[in-house]
Design an enzyme around this catalytic site. Structure first.
Site, short mmCIF file in Angstrom:
data_model
loop_
_atom_site.label_atom_id
_atom_site.label_comp_id
_atom_site.label_asym_id
_atom_site.label_seq_id
_atom_site.Cartn_x
_atom_site.Cartn_y
_atom_site.Cartn_z
CE1 TYR A 171 -1.48 54.79 -6.74
CE2 TYR A 171 -2.57 56.92 -6.57
CZ TYR A 171 -1.42 56.16 -6.51
OH TYR A 171 -0.22 56.76 -6.25
CD GLU A 184 5.26 50.59 -7.24
OE1 GLU A 184 5.80 51.31 -8.09
OE2 GLU A 184 4.35 50.99 -6.50
#
Length: 448
Positions: free
Chosen positions: A376, A301
């Site tokens: 990802y 993040e």
């Protein structure tokens, strides 16, 4: 409009992004949003106004804004005048002007609205404005911004924001940018935030809860935490290495792209996954376990502040430029900490990918699969083989130029592959063909 094109099929309605064909709007470009809102936690009631500053890109008689059908509009003005008509339907606020505006005209749109906000249903579940047990969470990716304010909800449509939110005094309210003021009156507290850097609407957030705010680091990039007091001890352990993480990422990726520091919010509720916003990351209480069990997600993040939030895709098909880079940042942090190396993690996830269905094209995975874990991991693997091909010095110089050249801008895959060519002594076309444009997972040892 940069990065936007109409559908090529004759007779088809205009579409900005085939992955989200109903989202985004034509005819204007927004430069600023000013939200003046009041929210009652106990009854989930939102009302207030949005003032939107824009410029027309073509002669304009009618136009639309994205806005959830859960919210009703009571008044609209454009440049101080009431339009000929406005109505809400199909997730849009439709506005018809009394007089045409020429191309290049300034446009100030004021919308008064309110209602009981709720998430927007999408292919990827519910997104947007969501009630917590005691408070609010906004998870805007990819099309949830319209669940709480009228907007041009597309990643390439970046603007500055001023957000003023009044809510019951016991609660802490956080939005993007610098906290300009906090005023308490008659049982309500009004919080005013200013986000000066151009920001995509899906990255604008509102978090309300029984939280306290604490400074974690004041050297270099300021890092703050916003969380319930009961989680403070576990948080200090689980999230305690963020200053070192920030230092590493600044070294590898270039300067932190925001002027207002970085804030981590931990809600009192559990969350399935954490999420990113401009200058803010949001985690659930379950990510605060006292065992540092979510540190890879913390790295992921934080990395989005460079890859996704500052450097943002023009269209969602290029999402590997967000998620592949943030996933690779997890590997870089692990390597830096003396844990599993990027080589070891690459070998592990390469094996997993070869055992998974090989029907995904990384550079265009399709809307249903754009948040698939294969995007990802294959994105991270693509960066790892590129690093092997061009060497560490060139690879990290490339990342720094990428984040500097496109700071607060919008990009597509060709922008990255074109820039990478300047750092390679041989053609990278075979690498891109194999990793970005072919569904089969290539062998890992083909590039060294």
């Amino acid at each position: 409009m940069t990065g936007r094109r109409r559908a090529a099929k004759k007779g088809a309605p205009p579409v900005i992004d085939p992955y989200l064909p109903a989202t985004g709007n034509f005819g204007y470009r927004v430069s600023r949003y000013e939200l003046d809102l009041e929210y009652k936690v106990a009854i989930n009631r939102l009302h207030g106004s949005a003032t939107i500053t824009a410029v027309t890109l073509a002669e304009l008689k009618t136009f639309t804004l994205d806005l959830s059908d859960a919210l009703s509009v009571s008044k609209v003005t454009v440049n101080g005048k009431r339009p000929a008509q406005f109505k809400t339907s199909g997730g849009k606020l439709h506005i018809s002007l009394a007089d045409r505006l020429p191309a290049g005209a300034a446009m100030t749109i004021a919308v008064r609205y309110g209602g009981t906000p709720r998430p927007i249903r999408s292919l990827w579940g519910d997104v947007g404005f969501e009630e917590l047990t005691e408070g609010v969470l906004v998870a805007g990716q990819p099309n949830g911004a319209a669940s709480w304010f009228p907007c041009d909800d597309h990643p390439s449509a970046k603007a500055s924001f001023r957000i003023e939110i009044a809510t019951e005094t016991p609660y802490f309210a956080i939005a993007n940018g610098k906290l300009l003021s906090r005023r308490a009156r008659a049982g309500m507290t009004t919080w005013t935030y200013e986000q000066v850097e151009p920001t995509s609407t899906y990255l604008i957030t509102l978090q309300i809860g029984a939280y306290g705010r604490h400074r974690m680091s004041k050297n270099g990039v300021e890092i703050f935490s916003v969380l319930p007091d009961r989680l403070r001890e576990d948080f200090d352990h689980d999230f305690g290495r963020q200053p070192q993480m920030m230092k590493l990422f600044v070294k590898l990726f270039g300067p932190y792209p925001l002027s207002t520091g970085y804030t981590v919010v931990v809600t009192d509720d559990d969350l399935e996954i954490p999420l990113e916003a401009q200058g803010i990351s949001i985690f659930g209480a379950n990510h605060c376990d006292g065992r540092r069990g979510s540190e890879r997600l913390i790295a992921h993040e934080m990395a989005h502040q460079w890859f996704g939030n500052s450097v943002t895709v023009q269209r969602w098909r290029h999402i590997w430029l967000h998620e592949g880079f943030a996933c690779y940042a997890e590997w870089l942090w692990s390597e830096h900490c003396g844990e599993e190396s990027a080589d070891e993690l690459a070998a592990h996830y390469h094996q997993r990918l070869t055992n998974a269905p090989q029907n995904l094209v990384l550079a265009d995975p399709g809307p249903r699969d754009m948040f698939d874990d294969r995007v990802y991991k294959r994105g991270a693997l693509t960066l790892h083989v590129l690093r092997r091909q061009i060497g560490d010095d060139n690879f990290f110089a490339l990342l720094k130029e990428w984040t500097a050249r496109h700071r607060h801008g919008s990009v597509v895959t060709d922008d990255f592959t074109g820039l990478a060519a300047h750092y390679a002594e041989v053609s990278l076309r075979p690498l891109w063909t194999a990793w970005l444009y072919s569904p089969e997972v290539p062998p890992l040892d083909a590039w060294a």
